[in-house]
Enzyme design. Structure first.
Site, PDB file in Angstrom:
ATOM      1  N   TYR A 100       0.833  -1.205   0.000  1.00  0.00           N
ATOM      2  CA  TYR A 100       0.000   0.000   0.000  1.00  0.00           C
ATOM      3  C   TYR A 100       0.872   1.261   0.000  1.00  0.00           C
ATOM      4  O   TYR A 100       1.830   1.387   0.752  1.00  0.00           O
ATOM      5  CB  TYR A 100      -0.918   0.018   1.226  1.00  0.00           C
ATOM      6  CG  TYR A 100      -1.687   1.304   1.359  1.00  0.00           C
ATOM      7  CD1 TYR A 100      -2.806   1.544   0.560  1.00  0.00           C
ATOM      8  CD2 TYR A 100      -1.289   2.300   2.248  1.00  0.00           C
ATOM      9  CE1 TYR A 100      -3.505   2.734   0.652  1.00  0.00           C
ATOM     10  CE2 TYR A 100      -1.978   3.495   2.353  1.00  0.00           C
ATOM     11  CZ  TYR A 100      -3.088   3.707   1.548  1.00  0.00           C
ATOM     12  OH  TYR A 100      -3.778   4.898   1.639  1.00  0.00           O
ATOM     13  N   ASN A 252       1.635  10.555   6.730  1.00  0.00           N
ATOM     14  CA  ASN A 252       0.628   9.662   7.307  1.00  0.00           C
ATOM     15  C   ASN A 252       0.898   9.423   8.788  1.00  0.00           C
ATOM     16  O   ASN A 252       1.229   8.326   9.212  1.00  0.00           O
ATOM     17  CB  ASN A 252       0.625   8.336   6.538  1.00  0.00           C
ATOM     18  CG  ASN A 252      -0.621   7.512   6.834  1.00  0.00           C
ATOM     19  OD1 ASN A 252      -1.548   7.998   7.466  1.00  0.00           O
ATOM     20  ND2 ASN A 252      -0.632   6.273   6.367  1.00  0.00           N
ATOM     21  N   ARG A 346     -14.272  26.157  50.070  1.00  0.00           N
ATOM     22  CA  ARG A 346     -14.295  24.953  50.913  1.00  0.00           C
ATOM     23  C   ARG A 346     -14.199  23.669  50.102  1.00  0.00           C
ATOM     24  O   ARG A 346     -13.613  22.683  50.561  1.00  0.00           O
ATOM     25  CB  ARG A 346     -15.571  24.961  51.768  1.00  0.00           C
ATOM     26  CG  ARG A 346     -15.718  23.784  52.702  1.00  0.00           C
ATOM     27  CD  ARG A 346     -16.666  24.093  53.863  1.00  0.00           C
ATOM     28  NE  ARG A 346     -17.867  24.754  53.435  1.00  0.00           N
ATOM     29  CZ  ARG A 346     -19.052  24.154  53.221  1.00  0.00           C
ATOM     30  NH1 ARG A 346     -19.158  22.841  53.383  1.00  0.00           N
ATOM     31  NH2 ARG A 346     -20.114  24.844  52.865  1.00  0.00           N
ATOM     32  N   LYS A 448     -14.381  46.477  38.635  1.00  0.00           N
ATOM     33  CA  LYS A 448     -15.713  46.258  38.067  1.00  0.00           C
ATOM     34  C   LYS A 448     -15.619  45.847  36.595  1.00  0.00           C
ATOM     35  O   LYS A 448     -16.265  44.896  36.148  1.00  0.00           O
ATOM     36  CB  LYS A 448     -16.582  47.510  38.225  1.00  0.00           C
ATOM     37  CG  LYS A 448     -18.015  47.314  37.745  1.00  0.00           C
ATOM     38  CD  LYS A 448     -18.875  48.537  38.009  1.00  0.00           C
ATOM     39  CE  LYS A 448     -19.221  48.676  39.477  1.00  0.00           C
ATOM     40  NZ  LYS A 448     -20.118  47.586  39.962  1.00  0.00           N
ATOM     41  N   GLU A 476     -13.257  11.078   2.506  1.00  0.00           N
ATOM     42  CA  GLU A 476     -12.461  10.366   1.502  1.00  0.00           C
ATOM     43  C   GLU A 476     -13.207   9.141   0.981  1.00  0.00           C
ATOM     44  O   GLU A 476     -12.809   8.005   1.195  1.00  0.00           O
ATOM     45  CB  GLU A 476     -11.096  10.005   2.099  1.00  0.00           C
ATOM     46  CG  GLU A 476     -10.001   9.741   1.095  1.00  0.00           C
ATOM     47  CD  GLU A 476      -9.780   8.250   0.876  1.00  0.00           C
ATOM     48  OE1 GLU A 476      -9.908   7.810  -0.285  1.00  0.00           O
ATOM     49  OE2 GLU A 476      -9.496   7.538   1.854  1.00  0.00           O
ATOM     50  N   ASN A 479     -13.938   6.026   2.983  1.00  0.00           N
ATOM     51  CA  ASN A 479     -12.847   5.189   3.497  1.00  0.00           C
ATOM     52  C   ASN A 479     -12.493   5.640   4.909  1.00  0.00           C
ATOM     53  O   ASN A 479     -12.376   4.830   5.827  1.00  0.00           O
ATOM     54  CB  ASN A 479     -11.623   5.300   2.575  1.00  0.00           C
ATOM     55  CG  ASN A 479     -10.427   4.537   3.115  1.00  0.00           C
ATOM     56  OD1 ASN A 479     -10.543   3.368   3.466  1.00  0.00           O
ATOM     57  ND2 ASN A 479      -9.277   5.194   3.199  1.00  0.00           N
TER      58      ASN A 479
END
Length: 708
Positions: A100, A252, A346, A448, A476, A479
C-alpha cells in the site's frame, strides 16, 4: 519500543506487561507536582536527543518556541534501523511485491496499481497540498509556527523508530530546519487526524521536495520559498526526490495534533498547579478557615488528585500569617461570618482534584502518542513484511484534548466563582466593593470592568468545553468514515488554555490587590484604634475638675467596635454619622450612659454630656490620622509591614509587584487595570511565572500534614 522493565522477548513484547497497562499505571506514580517539576526541567534542556522512544511534553514545548536555545540531535544508533526499513521498501518494490502506498493508490482508490513509486509519492504530496492560506502575511489561515515546529519534532521522533521506510537524510534535513528556526508554512485547517494529519504534513514534504507553492518562515519572520529555506538551514544537497513510501511516511501520522497537544498540556499542567495555589491565596485574603484542607477529609474520599490538591493548599496555608490573624478574628466574633466558607473555597480540592487527574492522564496519553509509530503501512524488517493497520487514527489526541478542555473549563469556572466573591463586599469579609483602593469609592470602581471581562472569559471557556470528537464526518469516499478530529480538538484546547491564562492573569492581579488592601486595612485599623484610644483618654477619663469620670470605662468597648467594624465600610469619611463607625461608637457611649444610673442626673458625672465632646474631638483628629496612615502606606513607610512577606505564597506576590512592576490600582491613578493585566499576562505567556510558582512549593515534601 523496549519493555520499560527490561523483561521483553524477541518480538518486542513485555512478558510481565503484555498489554502495557502496568507501564501506564507506573507512569502515574508520584505526585503531580513532581511531574510538573520534571516537565519544567525537560523544557529547559539545552539539547534534546531524539531516538524514538523518550520524547517528552516539556521538550516539545521548548522546541515549539523558536526562540528556545534547545537544539535537536538525532541518536546515531537509529540510523541503521531507519536505513534497514528504507532499504526493505526499495528491495520489496524491485521484487514486485504489492504494498500500500508504494505500488497502490491511496485510501478508497487503493485498488489502483503503478510501478512508478517515485512519481506516486510526488503526486501524493501534490494532491494533499489542498490547504487554503489566503493572502497577506498576517492571514489567519496559517498554522502558528510553534505548532509546526512541534509537529516536525514529533514526526522526526516517530520516523526514527525504523518502521516507516524513509531515508535518515530526510530526518536530518528536517532537524536542520528546526535548529535553524526555519519553519514551513502549514494550513491551519484541513485535517481530520486520520489518516494522520495528511494535509498539513504534506506542506513539510513540499518544502523538502521544493514544491513551487511551498513557503516557510525565516528566523526574522520573513516569508521565504523552499530554496531560501534550504539555504538558511544549511542543507546543501538540493531538494529530495522522494523514493517509494517516503511521501507517505512524511504525511501519514498524527504529529501535528500530538505536537500541539503537547504544548497545550505543558501549559495546562502548570495552570493546574497555579489554580491550587490561587485557592490557598484566596483563603488567605478572604480570611477563610483552613480546616477544609485537613487530610482526613480527603483521605476518606480516596481520589489522589483531590488529596494532592488539598495537601498543596494545606502546605501554603500552614503557618500563614493571614491564617493566624483570621483565627483571632473568628475567635473574637464567631458570628461575624458563616461557620463554613462557601463552596468556591471549601470544596476547591474536591473540584480541582478530578481536573488534575484528567490533565495528568491526558498528558500520559499524549506522551505515549508522541513516542509511537503511527503511520501505515508499518515495515517489519524482522518478519520481512509490511503491516497494514490504522495507527494513524489520532483518537488518543481527540479524546485527550476534549477531556483536557473540559478540565480547563472547570478550573476557569472555579476561578470565576472565587473572583466573584473576592470583588463583592457582601462576601469578601471587609474588603472594599470592586477591590477599590482609592480614597473616594464614588470615584473608584476598581475591578468592576475586570469582573465583566471575567464573565466574558468564563462564558467563552464554557462554550469551548463542548466536545469536538462527536462531530465526525465520513471522509475520503467513505474510506475515512470514522476519524479522530485530533488537531481540531487540540486547537480548541489551545484556545481554552489561552482564555484560562487571561482569567489567571486577572485573578492573580486581583489577589495581589486584595493582599495590598489587607495591608492597608491593618494599618488603617491600627491608626483608628490608636486615635480613638487617645481621644477617649483625653475626653472621657476626667471630669471638669480633673476628677475621674465614669465614662473612662467606655474606652475598652470603643476599641472593640473598631475590631468588629470593617475599616473600608467607613474609612473614606470616618466621622460620617451615616457610616457604621460613628453610629456604633455613639451606641457604646449611650449604653454606658444608660447603665450609669443616678450619676447621669449630675452634670459632673453624666456620660451623655461627654458624647458630643468625644465626637467633636474625634472629628478633628481622626480624618487627619487616617490620611497620614494612607500616605505612609503609599510611601512604603507603614508602621505594620505586609503579612504576605511571612507567607509561602509570597513569591507569587513578589513576582507580580516587583518583577512585572505592577502596584495597587486606584481611581486616583491614570493607570488602567488592563495595563497592569498586560504585564502579568505577557509574563505568564513567556513562562516567567513558573519559577515563582514552584518557589511557593519548594519545601513541600509531597505529603499532607500528619493527622493529629
Amino acid at each position: 519500543m523496549a519493555c520499560a522493565n527490561g523483561n521483553g522477548n524477541a518480538n518486542g513484547l513485555c512478558i510481565r506487561d503484555p498489554l502495557s497497562w502496568g507501564a501506564a499505571a507506573e507512569a502515574l506514580a508520584g505526585s503531580h507536582l513532581e511531574e510538573v517539576k520534571r516537565m519544567v526541567k525537560e523544557h529547559r534542556e539545552a539539547c534534546i536527543r531524539l531516538g524514538g522512544a523518550t520524547l517528552k511534553v516539556g521538550q516539545i514545548a521548548a522546541v515549539a518556541n523558536g526562540g528556545s536555545a534547545a537544539k535537536v540531535e538525532l541518536d546515531e544508533s537509529a540510523r541503521a534501523r531507519v536505513k534497514a526499513s528504507s532499504d526493505w521498501v526499495m528491495d520489496s518494490m524491485s521484487k514486485g511485491t504489492d504494498s500500500y502506498g508504494v505500488t497502490t493508490g491511496f485510501g478508497a482508490t487503493s485498488h489502483r496499481r503503478t510501478k512508478q513509486g517515485g512519481a506516486l509519492q510526488k503526486e501524493l504530496i501534490r494532491f494533499l497540498n489542498a490547504g487554503i492560506f489566503g493572502s497577506g502575511r498576517d492571514s489567519c489561515n496559517t498554522l502558528p509556527a510553534s505548532t509546526t515546529r512541534a509537529a516536525m519534532l514529533v514526526r522526526i521522533n516517530t520516523l526514527l523508530q525504523g518502521y516507516s521506510g524513509i531515508r535518515f537524510e530526510i530526518l536530518e534535513a528536517i532537524t536542520r530546519l528546526l535548529n535553524n528556526n526555519v519553519t514551513p508554512c502549514l494550513p491551519l485547517r484541513g485535517t481530520i487526524t486520520a489518516s494522520g494529519d495528511l494535509v498539513p504534513l504534506s506542506y513539510i514534504a513540499g518544502i523538502l521536495t521544493g514544491r513551487p507553492n511551498s513557503k516557510a518562515t525565516a528566523p526574522d519572520g520573513a516569508q521565504i520559498d523552499a530554496s531560501e529555506a534550504f539555504r538558511l538551514a544549511g542543507i546543501t544537497d538540493g531538494f529530495f526526490q522522494l523514493q517509494p513510501k517516503e511521501g507517505l511516511a512524511l504525511v501519514n501520522g498524527t504529529a501535528v495534533g500530538s505536537g500541539l497537544a503537547s504544548t497545550v498540556l505543558y501549559d495546562a499542567n502548570i495552570l493546574a498547579v497555579l489554580s491550587e495555589v490561587f485557592s490557598a491565596i484566596f483563603c488567605e485574603v478572604m480570611q477563610g478557615k483552613p480546616e477544609f484542607t485537613d487530610h482526613l477529609t480527603h483521605k476518606l474520599k480516596h481520589h489522589p488528585g483531590q488529596i494532592e490538591a488539598a495537601a498543596v493548599m494545606e502546605h501554603i496555608l500552614d503557618g500563614s500569617s493571614y491564617m493566624k490573624m483570621a483565627k483571632k478574628l473568628h475567635e473574637l466574633d464567631p458570628l461575624q461570618k458563616p461557620k463554613q466558607d462557601r463552596y468556591a473555597l471549601r470544596t476547591s480540592p474536591q473540584w480541582l482534584g478530578p481536573q488534575i487527574e484528567v490533565i495528568r492522564s491526558a498528558t500520559k496519553s499524549i506522551e505515549r502518542e508522541i513516542n509511537s509509530v503511527n503511520d501505515n503501512p508499518l515495515i517489519d524488517v524482522s518478519r520481512n513484511k509490511a503491516l497494514h493497520g490504522g495507527n494513524f487514527q489520532g483518537t488518543p489526541i481527540g479524546v485527550s484534548m476534549d477531556n483536557t478542555r473540559l478540565a480547563i473549563a472547570s478550573i476557569g469556572k472555579l476561578m470565576f466563582a472565587q473572583f466573584s466573591e473576592l470583588v463583592n463586599d457582601f462576601y469578601n469579609n471587609g474588603l472594599p466593593s470592586n477591590l477599590s483602593g482609592g480614597r473616594d469609592p464614588s470615584l473608584d470602581y476598581g475591578f468592576k470592568g475586570a469582573e465583566i471581562a471575567m464573565a466574558s472569559y468564563c462564558s467563552e471557556l464554557q462554550f469551548l468545553a463542548n466536545p469536538v470528537t462527536n462531530h465526525v464526518q465520513s471522509a475520503e469516499q467513505h474510506n475515512q468514515d470514522v476519524n479522530s478530529l485530533g488537531l481540531i480538538s487540540a486547537r480548541k484546547t489551545e484556545e481554552a488554555v489561552h482564555i484560562l491564562k487571561l482569567m489567571s492573569t486577572t485573578f492573580l492581579v486581583g489577589l495581589c490587590q486584595a493582599i495590598d488592601l489587607r495591608h492597608l486595612e491593618e494599618n488603617l485599623k491600627s491608626t483608628v484604634k490608636t486615635t480613638i484610644s487617645q481621644v477617649a483618654k483625653r475626653v472621657l477619663t476626667s471630669g471638669i475638675n480633673g476628677e475621674l469620670h465614669p465614662s473612662r470605662f467606655c474606652e475598652k468597648d470603643l476599641i472593640k467596635v473598631v475590631d468588629r467594624e470593617h475599616v473600608f465600610s467607613y474609612v473614606d469619611d470616618p466621622c460620617s454619622a451615616t457610616y457604621p463607625l460613628m453610629q456604633r461608637l455613639r451606641q457604646i457611649l449611650v449604653e454606658h450612659a444608660m447603665n450609669n444610673g443616678e450619676k447621669e442626673k449630675d452634670a459632673d458625672t453624666s456620660i451623655f454630656r461627654k458624647i458630643s465632646a468625644f465626637e467633636d474631638e474625634l472629628k478633628v483628629v481622626l480624618p487627619k490620622e487616617v490620611e497620614s496612615a494612607r500616605v505612609a502606606y503609599e510611601n512604603g513607610t507603614s508602621a505594620i509591614k505586609n503579612r504576605i512577606e511571612e507567607c509561602r505564597s509570597y513569591p507569587l506576590y513578589r513576582f507580580v509587584r516587583e518583577e512585572t512592576g505592577t502596584s495597587l490600582l486606584t481611581g486616583e491613578n491614570v493607570r488602567s487595570p488592563g495595563e497592569e493585566f498586560d504585564k502579568v499576562f505577557n509574563a505568564i505567556c513567556e513562562g516567567r511565572l513558573v519559577d515563582p510558582l514552584l518557589e511557593c512549593l519548594e519545601d513541600w515534601n509531597g505529603a499532607p500534614l500528619p493527622i493529629c
